[in-house]
Write an enzyme that holds these catalytic residues in place. Sequence first.
Site, PDB file in Angstrom:
ATOM      1  N   GLU A  23      -5.573  -5.085  10.517  1.00  0.00           N
ATOM      2  CA  GLU A  23      -4.516  -3.831  10.469  1.00  0.00           C
ATOM      3  C   GLU A  23      -4.923  -3.348  12.033  1.00  0.00           C
ATOM      4  O   GLU A  23      -5.650  -2.271  12.110  1.00  0.00           O
ATOM      5  CB  GLU A  23      -4.563  -3.130   9.384  1.00  0.00           C
ATOM      6  CG  GLU A  23      -4.130  -3.666   8.286  1.00  0.00           C
ATOM      7  CD  GLU A  23      -3.662  -2.734   7.283  1.00  0.00           C
ATOM      8  OE1 GLU A  23      -2.446  -2.951   6.726  1.00  0.00           O
ATOM      9  OE2 GLU A  23      -4.081  -1.543   6.941  1.00  0.00           O
ATOM     10  N   GLU A  72      -6.833   4.528   7.620  1.00  0.00           N
ATOM     11  CA  GLU A  72      -6.646   6.058   7.535  1.00  0.00           C
ATOM     12  C   GLU A  72      -8.121   6.712   6.838  1.00  0.00           C
ATOM     13  O   GLU A  72      -8.429   7.745   6.975  1.00  0.00           O
ATOM     14  CB  GLU A  72      -5.580   6.271   6.479  1.00  0.00           C
ATOM     15  CG  GLU A  72      -4.210   6.135   7.365  1.00  0.00           C
ATOM     16  CD  GLU A  72      -3.204   5.567   6.798  1.00  0.00           C
ATOM     17  OE1 GLU A  72      -3.039   5.658   5.462  1.00  0.00           O
ATOM     18  OE2 GLU A  72      -2.097   5.043   7.424  1.00  0.00           O
ATOM     19  N   HIS A  93      -9.662   0.899   4.879  1.00  0.00           N
ATOM     20  CA  HIS A  93      -8.351   1.189   5.296  1.00  0.00           C
ATOM     21  C   HIS A  93      -8.476   2.193   6.595  1.00  0.00           C
ATOM     22  O   HIS A  93      -9.302   3.110   6.641  1.00  0.00           O
ATOM     23  CB  HIS A  93      -7.263   1.796   4.556  1.00  0.00           C
ATOM     24  CG  HIS A  93      -5.746   1.765   5.052  1.00  0.00           C
ATOM     25  ND1 HIS A  93      -5.352   2.913   5.887  1.00  0.00           N
ATOM     26  CD2 HIS A  93      -4.866   0.906   4.885  1.00  0.00           C
ATOM     27  CE1 HIS A  93      -4.344   2.741   6.266  1.00  0.00           C
ATOM     28  NE2 HIS A  93      -3.799   1.281   5.928  1.00  0.00           N
ATOM     29  N   ASN A  98       0.872  -1.104   0.076  1.00  0.00           N
ATOM     30  CA  ASN A  98      -0.063  -0.060   0.063  1.00  0.00           C
ATOM     31  C   ASN A  98       0.785   1.128  -0.134  1.00  0.00           C
ATOM     32  O   ASN A  98       1.361   1.565   1.073  1.00  0.00           O
ATOM     33  CB  ASN A  98      -1.070   0.016   1.257  1.00  0.00           C
ATOM     34  CG  ASN A  98      -1.665   1.301   1.599  1.00  0.00           C
ATOM     35  OD1 ASN A  98      -1.959   2.048   0.728  1.00  0.00           O
ATOM     36  ND2 ASN A  98      -2.493   1.629   2.516  1.00  0.00           N
ATOM     37  N   SER A 147       3.174  -2.328  10.225  1.00  0.00           N
ATOM     38  CA  SER A 147       4.537  -2.241  10.523  1.00  0.00           C
ATOM     39  C   SER A 147       5.292  -3.582  10.085  1.00  0.00           C
ATOM     40  O   SER A 147       6.213  -4.118  10.722  1.00  0.00           O
ATOM     41  CB  SER A 147       5.036  -1.827  11.901  1.00  0.00           C
ATOM     42  OG  SER A 147       4.759  -0.682  12.131  1.00  0.00           O
ATOM     43  N   GLY A 187       2.130   2.287  10.664  1.00  0.00           N
ATOM     44  CA  GLY A 187       3.213   3.324  10.541  1.00  0.00           C
ATOM     45  C   GLY A 187       3.883   3.483  11.854  1.00  0.00           C
ATOM     46  O   GLY A 187       4.550   4.878  12.054  1.00  0.00           O
ATOM     47  N   LYS A 234      -0.005   4.224  -0.339  1.00  0.00           N
ATOM     48  CA  LYS A 234      -0.422   5.595   0.271  1.00  0.00           C
ATOM     49  C   LYS A 234      -0.153   6.623  -0.734  1.00  0.00           C
ATOM     50  O   LYS A 234      -0.074   6.699  -1.783  1.00  0.00           O
ATOM     51  CB  LYS A 234       0.054   5.791   1.695  1.00  0.00           C
ATOM     52  CG  LYS A 234      -0.022   4.429   2.288  1.00  0.00           C
ATOM     53  CD  LYS A 234      -0.091   4.726   4.096  1.00  0.00           C
ATOM     54  CE  LYS A 234      -0.235   3.360   4.571  1.00  0.00           C
ATOM     55  NZ  LYS A 234      -0.140   3.249   5.923  1.00  0.00           N
TER      56      LYS A 234
HETATM   57  P1  PGA Z   1       2.938   0.146   7.662  1.00  0.00           P
HETATM   58  O1  PGA Z   1       1.309   0.386   7.003  1.00  0.00           O
HETATM   59  O2  PGA Z   1       3.252  -1.251   7.131  1.00  0.00           O
HETATM   60  O3  PGA Z   1       3.529   1.210   7.276  1.00  0.00           O
HETATM   61  O4  PGA Z   1       2.441   0.133   9.019  1.00  0.00           O
HETATM   62  C1  PGA Z   1       0.263  -0.843   6.661  1.00  0.00           C
HETATM   63  C2  PGA Z   1      -1.063  -0.079   6.027  1.00  0.00           C
HETATM   64  O5  PGA Z   1      -1.289   0.879   6.505  1.00  0.00           O
HETATM   65  O6  PGA Z   1      -1.338  -0.653   5.334  1.00  0.00           O
END
Ligand code: PGA
Length: 258
Positions: free
Chosen positions: A174, A104, A102, A18, A220, A180, A20
Amino acid sequence: MGPLPGPRSLRTPYVAGNWKMNLDRRSAVELAEAVRGHAADGVDVGLFPAMLHVDEVARVCAGSHVRVGAQNCSDEPSGAFTGEVSAAMVKDVGARVVLLGHSERRHVYGESDAFINAKVIRALSEGLEVMLCVGETIEERRDGRTEDVCRTQLVAGLEGVSRGDLERVSVAYEPVWAIGTGETATPEMAGAVHAYLRGVAAGLFDEDVAQALRILYGGSVKPANAAELMAVPDIDGALVGGASLRPDTFLPIIVAAS
Ligand code: PGA
Protein backbone atom coordinates in the site's frame (compact mmCIF):
# COMPACT_ATOMS: atom_id res chain seq x y z
CA MET A 1 -1.37 -32.81 -21.35
CA GLY A 2 -2.84 -29.32 -21.05
CA PRO A 3 -0.82 -26.18 -20.50
CA LEU A 4 1.06 -25.96 -17.22
CA PRO A 5 -0.68 -23.74 -14.69
CA GLY A 6 0.76 -20.24 -14.47
CA PRO A 7 2.07 -18.92 -11.15
CA ARG A 8 -1.08 -16.90 -10.45
CA SER A 9 -3.16 -20.09 -10.48
CA LEU A 10 -1.32 -21.15 -7.30
CA ARG A 11 -2.84 -18.20 -5.53
CA THR A 12 -6.54 -17.68 -4.88
CA PRO A 13 -7.43 -14.00 -5.35
CA TYR A 14 -8.09 -12.24 -2.06
CA VAL A 15 -10.15 -9.06 -1.65
CA ALA A 16 -10.41 -7.49 1.79
CA GLY A 17 -12.24 -4.46 3.14
CA ASN A 18 -10.54 -2.32 5.77
CA TRP A 19 -13.36 -0.40 7.40
CA LYS A 20 -11.00 1.61 9.61
CA MET A 21 -12.82 3.72 12.27
CA ASN A 22 -16.10 3.84 10.34
CA LEU A 23 -19.67 2.56 10.61
CA ASP A 24 -21.86 1.97 13.63
CA ARG A 25 -22.84 -1.48 14.84
CA ARG A 26 -26.01 -1.72 12.77
CA SER A 27 -24.44 -0.57 9.52
CA ALA A 28 -21.45 -2.88 10.06
CA VAL A 29 -23.82 -5.83 10.41
CA GLU A 30 -25.84 -4.79 7.35
CA LEU A 31 -22.71 -4.41 5.24
CA ALA A 32 -21.38 -7.77 6.43
CA GLU A 33 -24.71 -9.39 5.53
CA ALA A 34 -24.55 -7.90 2.03
CA VAL A 35 -21.01 -9.19 1.51
CA ARG A 36 -21.84 -12.58 2.94
CA GLY A 37 -24.83 -12.91 0.65
CA HIS A 38 -22.76 -12.22 -2.43
CA ALA A 39 -21.34 -15.36 -4.02
CA ALA A 40 -17.67 -14.94 -4.83
CA ASP A 41 -16.57 -18.05 -6.68
CA GLY A 42 -12.85 -18.53 -6.47
CA VAL A 43 -12.19 -15.39 -4.42
CA ASP A 44 -11.27 -15.21 -0.74
CA VAL A 45 -13.02 -12.26 0.89
CA GLY A 46 -11.99 -10.59 4.11
CA LEU A 47 -13.56 -7.91 6.30
CA PHE A 48 -11.73 -5.84 8.89
CA PRO A 49 -14.37 -4.01 10.98
CA ALA A 50 -13.57 -1.77 13.94
CA MET A 51 -12.48 -3.82 16.96
CA LEU A 52 -15.82 -3.38 18.78
CA HIS A 53 -17.67 -4.86 15.81
CA VAL A 54 -15.43 -7.86 15.15
CA ASP A 55 -17.47 -10.14 17.39
CA GLU A 56 -20.81 -9.32 15.73
CA VAL A 57 -19.45 -9.29 12.17
CA ALA A 58 -17.72 -12.64 12.77
CA ARG A 59 -21.07 -14.04 13.90
CA VAL A 60 -22.77 -12.76 10.74
CA CYS A 61 -20.06 -14.29 8.53
CA ALA A 62 -19.65 -17.60 10.39
CA GLY A 63 -19.80 -20.58 8.04
CA SER A 64 -19.49 -18.41 4.94
CA HIS A 65 -16.68 -17.69 2.50
CA VAL A 66 -16.00 -14.40 4.28
CA ARG A 67 -13.20 -14.32 6.82
CA VAL A 68 -13.28 -11.63 9.47
CA GLY A 69 -10.30 -9.91 10.98
CA ALA A 70 -9.18 -7.24 13.41
CA GLN A 71 -7.33 -4.11 12.29
CA ASN A 72 -4.75 -4.48 15.06
CA CYS A 73 -3.80 -6.51 18.11
CA SER A 74 -1.36 -6.30 20.99
CA ASP A 75 2.11 -7.79 20.92
CA GLU A 76 1.61 -8.92 24.51
CA PRO A 77 -0.27 -12.10 25.46
CA SER A 78 -2.32 -10.58 28.33
CA GLY A 79 -1.95 -8.45 31.41
CA ALA A 80 -1.81 -4.82 32.51
CA PHE A 81 -1.96 -3.11 29.11
CA THR A 82 -4.83 -0.64 29.39
CA GLY A 83 -6.72 -0.15 26.15
CA GLU A 84 -5.12 -3.06 24.33
CA VAL A 85 -6.74 -6.15 22.81
CA SER A 86 -4.81 -9.41 22.62
CA ALA A 87 -4.51 -11.72 19.64
CA ALA A 88 -6.14 -14.45 21.73
CA MET A 89 -9.16 -12.20 22.41
CA VAL A 90 -9.49 -11.41 18.73
CA LYS A 91 -9.43 -15.11 17.91
CA ASP A 92 -11.81 -15.95 20.73
CA VAL A 93 -14.60 -13.77 19.25
CA GLY A 94 -14.29 -15.47 15.86
CA ALA A 95 -11.70 -13.48 13.95
CA ARG A 96 -9.42 -15.47 11.71
CA VAL A 97 -6.96 -12.82 10.63
CA VAL A 98 -5.33 -9.61 11.84
CA LEU A 99 -4.14 -6.64 9.80
CA LEU A 100 -0.71 -5.46 10.91
CA GLY A 101 1.67 -2.72 9.84
CA HIS A 102 -0.97 -0.58 8.16
CA SER A 103 0.50 2.81 7.23
CA GLU A 104 -1.88 4.58 9.61
CA ARG A 105 -0.44 2.50 12.46
CA ARG A 106 3.10 3.18 11.25
CA HIS A 107 2.74 6.89 10.53
CA VAL A 108 -0.06 8.14 12.81
CA TYR A 109 0.78 5.97 15.82
CA GLY A 110 4.51 5.58 15.27
CA GLU A 111 4.62 1.78 15.18
CA SER A 112 8.13 0.55 14.38
CA ASP A 113 9.13 -2.45 12.31
CA ALA A 114 10.24 -4.24 15.49
CA PHE A 115 6.91 -3.59 17.21
CA ILE A 116 4.97 -4.75 14.16
CA ASN A 117 7.15 -7.86 13.98
CA ALA A 118 6.36 -8.64 17.64
CA LYS A 119 2.65 -8.43 16.82
CA VAL A 120 3.10 -10.66 13.76
CA ILE A 121 4.81 -13.31 15.87
CA ARG A 122 2.15 -13.04 18.59
CA ALA A 123 -0.76 -13.30 16.13
CA LEU A 124 0.74 -16.31 14.36
CA SER A 125 1.49 -18.06 17.64
CA GLU A 126 -2.18 -17.64 18.60
CA GLY A 127 -3.19 -19.35 15.36
CA LEU A 128 -4.35 -16.27 13.49
CA GLU A 129 -3.57 -15.35 9.91
CA VAL A 130 -1.73 -12.08 9.32
CA MET A 131 -2.06 -9.50 6.57
CA LEU A 132 1.16 -7.50 6.73
CA CYS A 133 1.10 -4.07 5.08
CA VAL A 134 4.15 -2.37 3.61
CA GLY A 135 4.55 0.75 1.51
CA GLU A 136 6.55 3.88 0.85
CA THR A 137 5.69 7.55 1.36
CA ILE A 138 5.72 10.00 -1.55
CA GLU A 139 9.07 11.44 -0.39
CA GLU A 140 10.60 7.96 -0.29
CA ARG A 141 9.33 7.25 -3.81
CA ARG A 142 10.71 10.56 -5.10
CA ASP A 143 14.06 9.72 -3.52
CA GLY A 144 14.12 6.39 -5.37
CA ARG A 145 13.83 4.46 -2.12
CA THR A 146 10.60 2.53 -2.77
CA GLU A 147 12.26 -0.88 -3.03
CA ASP A 148 14.53 -0.29 -0.03
CA VAL A 149 11.66 0.82 2.19
CA CYS A 150 9.36 -2.01 1.15
CA ARG A 151 12.12 -4.61 1.52
CA THR A 152 13.07 -3.34 4.98
CA GLN A 153 9.44 -3.43 6.14
CA LEU A 154 8.87 -6.91 4.73
CA VAL A 155 12.10 -8.43 6.04
CA ALA A 156 11.68 -6.88 9.49
CA GLY A 157 7.98 -7.75 9.65
CA LEU A 158 8.70 -11.41 8.87
CA GLU A 159 11.71 -11.84 11.13
CA GLY A 160 11.41 -15.10 13.05
CA VAL A 161 8.43 -16.34 10.98
CA SER A 162 8.88 -19.98 10.01
CA ARG A 163 8.40 -21.33 6.51
CA GLY A 164 5.31 -23.21 7.75
CA ASP A 165 3.78 -20.17 9.40
CA LEU A 166 4.26 -18.10 6.25
CA GLU A 167 1.31 -20.03 4.80
CA ARG A 168 -0.85 -17.93 7.15
CA VAL A 169 0.64 -14.64 6.01
CA SER A 170 -0.41 -12.41 3.15
CA VAL A 171 1.19 -9.10 2.25
CA ALA A 172 -0.51 -5.87 1.21
CA TYR A 173 1.55 -3.38 -0.76
CA GLU A 174 0.00 0.00 0.00
CA PRO A 175 1.90 3.06 -1.17
CA VAL A 176 1.15 5.65 1.51
CA TRP A 177 0.58 8.37 -1.08
CA ALA A 178 -2.24 6.33 -2.64
CA ILE A 179 -4.21 5.64 0.54
CA GLY A 180 -7.42 7.62 0.81
CA THR A 181 -6.17 10.14 -1.73
CA GLY A 182 -7.91 8.96 -4.89
CA GLU A 183 -4.46 8.57 -6.43
CA THR A 184 -3.71 4.99 -7.44
CA ALA A 185 -0.44 3.41 -8.45
CA THR A 186 -0.59 2.41 -12.10
CA PRO A 187 -0.72 -1.34 -12.71
CA GLU A 188 2.88 -1.10 -13.94
CA MET A 189 4.09 0.71 -10.82
CA ALA A 190 2.30 -1.64 -8.46
CA GLY A 191 3.24 -4.74 -10.46
CA ALA A 192 6.93 -3.84 -10.30
CA VAL A 193 6.85 -3.55 -6.50
CA HIS A 194 4.84 -6.78 -6.15
CA ALA A 195 7.33 -8.69 -8.29
CA TYR A 196 10.16 -7.17 -6.28
CA LEU A 197 8.55 -8.18 -2.97
CA ARG A 198 7.99 -11.72 -4.24
CA GLY A 199 11.69 -11.85 -5.01
CA VAL A 200 12.48 -10.67 -1.49
CA ALA A 201 10.27 -13.44 -0.10
CA ALA A 202 12.06 -15.97 -2.30
CA GLY A 203 15.38 -14.79 -0.89
CA LEU A 204 14.09 -15.05 2.69
CA PHE A 205 12.50 -18.45 2.24
CA ASP A 206 12.51 -20.11 -1.18
CA GLU A 207 10.87 -19.84 -4.59
CA ASP A 208 7.98 -22.22 -3.77
CA VAL A 209 6.97 -20.23 -0.72
CA ALA A 210 7.28 -16.96 -2.61
CA GLN A 211 5.08 -18.25 -5.43
CA ALA A 212 2.40 -19.23 -2.93
CA LEU A 213 2.49 -15.89 -1.04
CA ARG A 214 -0.45 -13.62 -1.79
CA ILE A 215 0.48 -9.99 -2.31
CA LEU A 216 -2.50 -7.61 -2.45
CA TYR A 217 -2.48 -4.05 -3.69
CA GLY A 218 -4.08 -1.29 -1.63
CA GLY A 219 -4.52 2.44 -2.13
CA SER A 220 -7.64 4.00 -3.67
CA VAL A 221 -8.84 0.76 -5.25
CA LYS A 222 -12.33 1.24 -6.69
CA PRO A 223 -14.57 -0.52 -9.19
CA ALA A 224 -13.12 1.57 -12.04
CA ASN A 225 -9.51 0.47 -11.51
CA ALA A 226 -9.76 -2.89 -9.71
CA ALA A 227 -9.82 -5.14 -12.78
CA GLU A 228 -6.75 -3.66 -14.45
CA LEU A 229 -4.75 -3.76 -11.21
CA MET A 230 -5.69 -7.36 -10.45
CA ALA A 231 -4.98 -8.44 -14.04
CA VAL A 232 -1.27 -7.95 -13.30
CA PRO A 233 0.18 -11.44 -12.66
CA ASP A 234 1.85 -10.55 -9.34
CA ILE A 235 -1.16 -8.67 -7.94
CA ASP A 236 -3.23 -11.26 -6.11
CA GLY A 237 -6.07 -9.11 -4.86
CA ALA A 238 -6.92 -5.84 -3.18
CA LEU A 239 -7.05 -4.30 0.27
CA VAL A 240 -9.81 -1.74 -0.01
CA GLY A 241 -10.53 1.15 2.36
CA GLY A 242 -13.07 3.79 1.30
CA ALA A 243 -14.69 1.68 -1.43
CA SER A 244 -15.28 -1.21 1.00
CA LEU A 245 -17.80 0.82 3.02
CA ARG A 246 -20.68 0.34 0.57
CA PRO A 247 -21.91 -2.78 -1.21
CA ASP A 248 -22.25 -0.93 -4.52
CA THR A 249 -18.55 -0.11 -4.55
CA PHE A 250 -17.13 -3.16 -2.73
CA LEU A 251 -19.01 -6.02 -4.41
CA PRO A 252 -17.89 -5.06 -7.96
CA ILE A 253 -14.27 -5.22 -6.76
CA ILE A 254 -14.85 -8.80 -5.59
CA VAL A 255 -16.36 -9.59 -8.99
CA ALA A 256 -13.32 -8.04 -10.70
CA ALA A 257 -11.07 -10.46 -8.80
CA SER A 258 -12.91 -13.60 -9.89
P1 PGA B 1 -8.26 3.41 0.51
O1 PGA B 1 -7.56 2.68 1.79
O2 PGA B 1 -8.79 2.29 -0.36
O3 PGA B 1 -9.34 4.26 1.10
O4 PGA B 1 -7.20 4.18 -0.17
C1 PGA B 1 -6.80 1.52 1.65
C2 PGA B 1 -6.24 1.09 2.98
O5 PGA B 1 -5.86 1.95 3.78
O6 PGA B 1 -6.17 -0.12 3.29
